[in-house]
Design a protein around this motif. Structure first.
Motif, PDB file in Angstrom:
ATOM      1  N   GLU A 444       0.835  -1.201   0.000  1.00 21.49           N
ATOM      2  CA  GLU A 444       0.000   0.000   0.000  1.00 21.49           C
ATOM      3  C   GLU A 444       0.860   1.237   0.000  1.00 21.49           C
ATOM      4  OE1 GLU A 444      -2.955   0.603   2.989  1.00 21.49           O
ATOM      5  OE2 GLU A 444      -4.180  -1.050   2.237  1.00 21.49           O
ATOM      6  N   SER A 446       1.086   5.288   1.493  1.00 24.59           N
ATOM      7  CA  SER A 446       0.514   6.140   2.533  1.00 24.59           C
ATOM      8  C   SER A 446      -0.407   7.186   1.902  1.00 24.59           C
ATOM      9  CB  SER A 446       1.659   6.838   3.281  1.00 24.59           C
ATOM     10  OG  SER A 446       1.162   7.898   4.027  1.00 24.59           O
ATOM     11  N   LYS A 447      -1.481   7.490   2.595  1.00 29.92           N
ATOM     12  CA  LYS A 447      -2.426   8.512   2.086  1.00 29.92           C
ATOM     13  C   LYS A 447      -1.734   9.856   1.891  1.00 29.92           C
ATOM     14  CE  LYS A 447      -7.075   7.631   2.324  1.00 29.92           C
ATOM     15  NZ  LYS A 447      -8.100   6.935   2.945  1.00 29.92           N
ATOM     16  N   PHE A 450      -1.076  11.147  -1.657  1.00 31.12           N
ATOM     17  CA  PHE A 450      -2.145  11.214  -2.662  1.00 31.12           C
ATOM     18  C   PHE A 450      -2.460  12.599  -3.229  1.00 31.12           C
ATOM     19  CE2 PHE A 450      -4.390   7.006  -1.405  1.00 31.12           C
ATOM     20  CZ  PHE A 450      -3.301   6.326  -1.877  1.00 31.12           C
ATOM     21  N   ASN A 523      -9.297   3.762 -13.002  1.00 32.30           N
ATOM     22  CA  ASN A 523      -8.839   3.189 -11.742  1.00 32.30           C
ATOM     23  C   ASN A 523      -7.787   2.106 -11.901  1.00 32.30           C
ATOM     24  OD1 ASN A 523     -10.481   4.886 -10.310  1.00 32.30           O
ATOM     25  ND2 ASN A 523     -12.251   3.540 -10.630  1.00 32.30           N
ATOM     26  N   GLY A 530      -8.850  -2.223  -4.475  1.00 31.79           N
ATOM     27  CA  GLY A 530      -8.902  -0.911  -3.815  1.00 31.79           C
ATOM     28  C   GLY A 530     -10.222  -0.197  -4.078  1.00 31.79           C
ATOM     29  N   ASP A 531     -10.616   0.635  -3.140  1.00 30.40           N
ATOM     30  CA  ASP A 531     -11.824   1.447  -3.334  1.00 30.40           C
ATOM     31  C   ASP A 531     -11.378   2.790  -3.919  1.00 30.40           C
ATOM     32  OD1 ASP A 531     -13.943   3.124  -3.177  1.00 30.40           O
ATOM     33  OD2 ASP A 531     -14.476   2.651  -1.090  1.00 30.40           O
ATOM     34  N   GLU A 533     -12.541   5.589  -4.080  1.00 28.04           N
ATOM     35  CA  GLU A 533     -12.751   6.735  -3.182  1.00 28.04           C
ATOM     36  C   GLU A 533     -11.524   6.988  -2.299  1.00 28.04           C
ATOM     37  OE1 GLU A 533     -15.209   9.062  -2.737  1.00 28.04           O
ATOM     38  OE2 GLU A 533     -15.635   8.273  -4.741  1.00 28.04           O
ATOM     39  N   ASP A 534     -10.873   5.894  -1.892  1.00 27.38           N
ATOM     40  CA  ASP A 534      -9.720   6.022  -0.985  1.00 27.38           C
ATOM     41  C   ASP A 534      -8.492   6.596  -1.681  1.00 27.38           C
ATOM     42  OD1 ASP A 534     -11.175   4.935   0.996  1.00 27.38           O
ATOM     43  OD2 ASP A 534     -10.320   2.911   0.826  1.00 27.38           O
ATOM     44  N   TYR A 535      -8.517   6.632  -3.009  1.00 24.02           N
ATOM     45  CA  TYR A 535      -7.292   6.990  -3.725  1.00 24.02           C
ATOM     46  C   TYR A 535      -7.377   8.340  -4.432  1.00 24.02           C
ATOM     47  CZ  TYR A 535      -5.649   2.262  -2.858  1.00 24.02           C
ATOM     48  OH  TYR A 535      -5.221   1.109  -2.240  1.00 24.02           O
ATOM     49  N   GLN A 536      -8.395   9.106  -4.125  1.00 22.06           N
ATOM     50  CA  GLN A 536      -8.580  10.365  -4.841  1.00 22.06           C
ATOM     51  C   GLN A 536      -7.594  11.433  -4.374  1.00 22.06           C
ATOM     52  OE1 GLN A 536     -10.442  10.617  -7.501  1.00 22.06           O
ATOM     53  NE2 GLN A 536     -10.912   8.467  -7.077  1.00 22.06           N
TER      54      GLN A 536
END
Ligand code: HDD
Length: 719
Positions: A444, A446-447, A450, A523, A530-531, A533-536
């Motif tokens: 993964e 880290s957010k 992004f 995507n 993965g969702d 939404e989590d990667y925007q």
């Protein structure tokens, strides 16, 4: 038999080391590789003068076999490059931050070898491709080799090394037809980019003029990743590396780049070589941005993310030394081709961060040298070997040079008295920085990685009007060569996150309506489970709105060192007028070349012979930095009848370069379209970089600014 020339600094440790392997054939007999003197290198051994060749001819077989094996695989990226030797001199004691020996005592000189490169093109491709430039420096320190393997752009396309093969496959010539060479203007590159929003910041840089430098000595260099400095007490600071060129940061224009690619694809390589031969040594200062450990999370981006830079407004660059490149390689293959860089070549006091791009690089570089240089002994190749002793229990393999004596090749041992032995830290033994690590084993990101648009926006907004215009032109050029509309649409959608006007203009140029309708699954760049939404990426909100140091205009440099000036001349030119320019230009390290219709000599107005350096045929305006039209009535009149001379001046004008003239030189100027346009515009000549009346000082000052961008609005000139 050494033939390496001593550098100005005298023979440094690396030069002495290289001299052991440097050979000159001067005054020597020709031999086979076994040392046998050769009597006839013109004819193979035959059965009779007109008969078949004979197998017994060991000289023929040895020569041909060696030739057949001369090539090695080119680098999978950065295949085209040019290198130079020099030294690094430290300015101050950095023991507070790092125990690296070469950064302790002010004035310490460390030998270096630097290699500059393009990324995508093959070994024989043009120097002027729109591309990132590699900026790799090997420091031969007393504690082993330290490699700073950077680029001329401070960020990268991707965040995780696992995407590197995809990125490179997309930019290299397309696999079905091997087209195009050394160019990113094609479907696969932009397809990849349009599906990887994290590349947007880097795309802004690559579409700027940074990607077409005027000279390797006129570009910045960056280590890109966040590294660590570690001091003797084991305290770590994060660090980013910068190289700042003494000659300022300058580029050619895209129109020039394309023309130079035809006239002189070796333009940058030649420029580096020549400036060193002329004693105009390229010089760069090394700077660091130092970030205390405690500040790791202080920024609104992640310092482990290689698609982000740290604006100099937030952390200033501290200058810690300079690199001077003062010696050309004696042999391109032996040195520039065989040099093997690796971001994992470290010395005590410098260490890694967890940047996932850097971590992946640590695997790739040794691996690639194994295939490229043919085995595990590439560290023994003269250009790669350290200047300090090397001892371990690694043995054998193809091309092994070292003759390791003794019975033991393992550790621990008593057969060799425990040698070679390990070193305690205090004796220079390297220990990895003991960073605490915890977490799940997880694929993964880290957010905090992004936000893909804030810094792209900061970069674009920090550019001058001309620089913005060039970015737009570059995007239009590149995307106009892309055949698929879906790619156009996705790129425009991404651009609109950076700047609406930019997106609108590109859409207009591509014939698209805004807002663009995307009809594709975007995507692919997230994991299968993965969702989305989590990667925007959120909307662009740079904390530093404009960073002046991101504009090239911030680093003009104001120097003419290493610049090439053309003097257009024909019979009857005034040698006095030329001499006045030559004298002042050469004092400042610039080169003056007489350009005429043919080679040989021309008779001056004063009656002396002037040697022509080059002709309009081989040396068009684009390979020069400025033009001077000297005094001399007959010369100027003759040139007004020469379309090449007229084109030369018009093109100089179009590319916003300095135009100087003396006395009758103005006759030629007055015959040009450039003159008509500037007269019609009513502009004051000096303001638009046209310097009259033999004002050499004014001409050099204008040339030092590199371009007179004020002129660009009146540059619609057919040239
Ligand atoms: Fe790389 C060569 C710079 C990312 C894998 N790289 C290479 C060179 C430079 C860079 C200057 C040429 C060195 C020379 O002159 O011989 N590379 C970078 C920078 C990167 C980067 C600044 C990002 C910040 N590279 C990168 C990644 C990978 C590689 C993510 C793979 C995981 N690079 C290589 C390589 C090369 C190379 C395949 C090809 C030739 C070589 O190493 O010696 O290993």
């Amino acid at each position: 038999m050494a033939n390496n020339k001593p550098s100005e600094a005298g023979e440094n440790a690396k030069q002495k080391d290289l001299n052991k392997n440097t050979v000159s054939g001067d005054d020597q007999a020709m031999t086979t590789n076994q040392g046998l003197k050769i009597n006839d290198d013109q004819n193979s051994l035959k059965a009779g003068q007109r008969g078949p060749s004979i197998m017994e001819d060991f000289h023929f077989r040895e020569k041909m076999t060696h030739f057949d094996h001369e090539r090695i695989p080119e680098r999978v990226v950065h295949a085209r490059g040019a290198g130079a030797h020099g030294y690094f001199e430290s300015y101050e004691n950095l023991e507070e931050y790092t125990m690296a020996n070469f950064l302790q005592k002010p004035g310490t000189r460390t030998p270096v070898f630097a290699r500059f490169s393009t990324v995508a093109g093959s070994k024989g491709s043009t120097d002027l491709a729109r591309d990132v430039r590699g900026f790799a420096v090997k420091f031969y320190t007393e504690e082993g080799n330290y490699d700073l393997v950077g680029n001329n752009i401070p960020v990268f396309f991707i965040q995780d090394a696992v995407k590197f093969p995809d990125l490179i496959h997309s930019v290299k010539p397309e696999p079905h037809n091997e087209i195009p060479q050394a160019a990113s203007a094609h479907d696969t590159f932009w397809d990849f980019v349009s599906l990887m929003p994290e590349s947007m910041h880097m795309i802004m840089w690559v579409m700027s003029d940074r990607a077409i430098p005027r000279s390797f000595s006129m570009m910045e260099g960056f280590g890109i990743h966040t590294f660590r400095f570690v001091n003797k007490e084991g305290k770590s600071h994060f660090v980013k590396f910068h190289w700042k060129p003494k000659n300022g940061v300058h580029s050619v224009t895209w129109d020039e780049a394309q023309k130079i690619s035809g006239y002189d694809p070796d333009f940058l390589r030649r420029d580096l070589w020549k400036s060193i031969e002329d004693g105009n040594y390229p010089e760069f200062e090394l700077g660091v941005q130092i970030i205390p450990e405690e500040d790791e999370h202080k920024f609104d981006f992640d310092i482990l993310d290689a698609t982000k830079l740290i604006p100099e407004e937030l952390v200033p660059v501290k200058i810690i030394g300079k690199m001077v490149l003062d010696r050309n390689p004696a042999n391109f293959f032996a040195e520039t081709e065989q040099v093997a860089f690796h971001p994992g070549h470290l010395v005590p006091g410098i260490d890694f961060s967890n940047d996932p791009l850097l971590q992946g690089r640590l695997f790739s570089y040794t691996d690639t040298q194994l295939i490229r240089l043919g085995g595990p002994n590439f560290h023994e190749i003269p250009i790669n070997r350290p200047v300090c002793p090397v001892h371990n229990n690694q043995r054998d393999g193809y091309g092994r040079q070292t003759i390791n004596e003794g019975q033991s090749s393992y550790h621990p041992n008593q057969t060799g008295g425990g040698c070679p032995f390990q070193s305690a830290m205090k004796n220079g033994g390297f220990t990895h920085y003991q960073e605490p690590v915890s977490g799940h084993k997880i694929k993964e990101r880290s957010k905090s990685f992004f936000d893909h648009y804030s810094q792209a926006k900061m970069f674009f907004d920090s550019q001058t009007a001309v620089e913005k215009e060039h970015i737009k032109q570059a995007l239009t050029f590149e995307l106009s060569k892309v055949s698929r509309e879906d790619i156009h649409k996705r790129v425009v959608a991404m651009l609109s996150e950076v700047n609406e006007d930019l997106a609108e203009e590109i859409a207009e140029n591509l014939g698209l309506d805004l807002p663009v309708e995307l009809d594709m699954d975007l995507n692919q760049s997230i994991p299968a489970d993965g969702d989305p939404e989590d990667y925007q990426s959120g909307p662009a909100k740079p904390s530093v709105k404009k960073s002046e140091s991101l504009s090239m205009s911030f680093r003009n440099g104001n120097s003419v060192q290493g610049r090439d000036f053309a003097v257009l001349a024909a019979a009857g030119v005034s040698s006095k007028s030329i001499e006045a320019l030559k004298k002042m230009a050469s004092e400042k390290g610039a080169n003056v070349k007489i350009v005429s219709t043919k080679l040989g000599k021309i008779k001056s107005a004063e009656g002396d012979d002037i040697k022509v350096d080059t002709t309009f045929l081989t040396s068009p305006s684009v390979i020069f930095d400025a033009v001077y039209l000297p005094d001399g009535k007959d010369s100027a009149e003759m040139l007004t009848k020469n379309p090449d001379a007229i084109l030369f001046v018009n093109e100089m004008f179009k590319h916003c370069k300095a135009i100087g003239m003396d006395g009758q030189g103005k006759t030629l100027w007055e015959a040009t379209e450039a003159h008509k346009i500037s007269t019609d515009s009513g502009a004051e000549l000096e303001k638009i970089g046209v310097i009259a009346n033999g004002d050499v000082d004014g001409f050099l000052k204008t040339a030092a600014k590199h371009r007179v961008w004020d002129r660009s609005s009146s540059c619609d000139i057919p040239a």
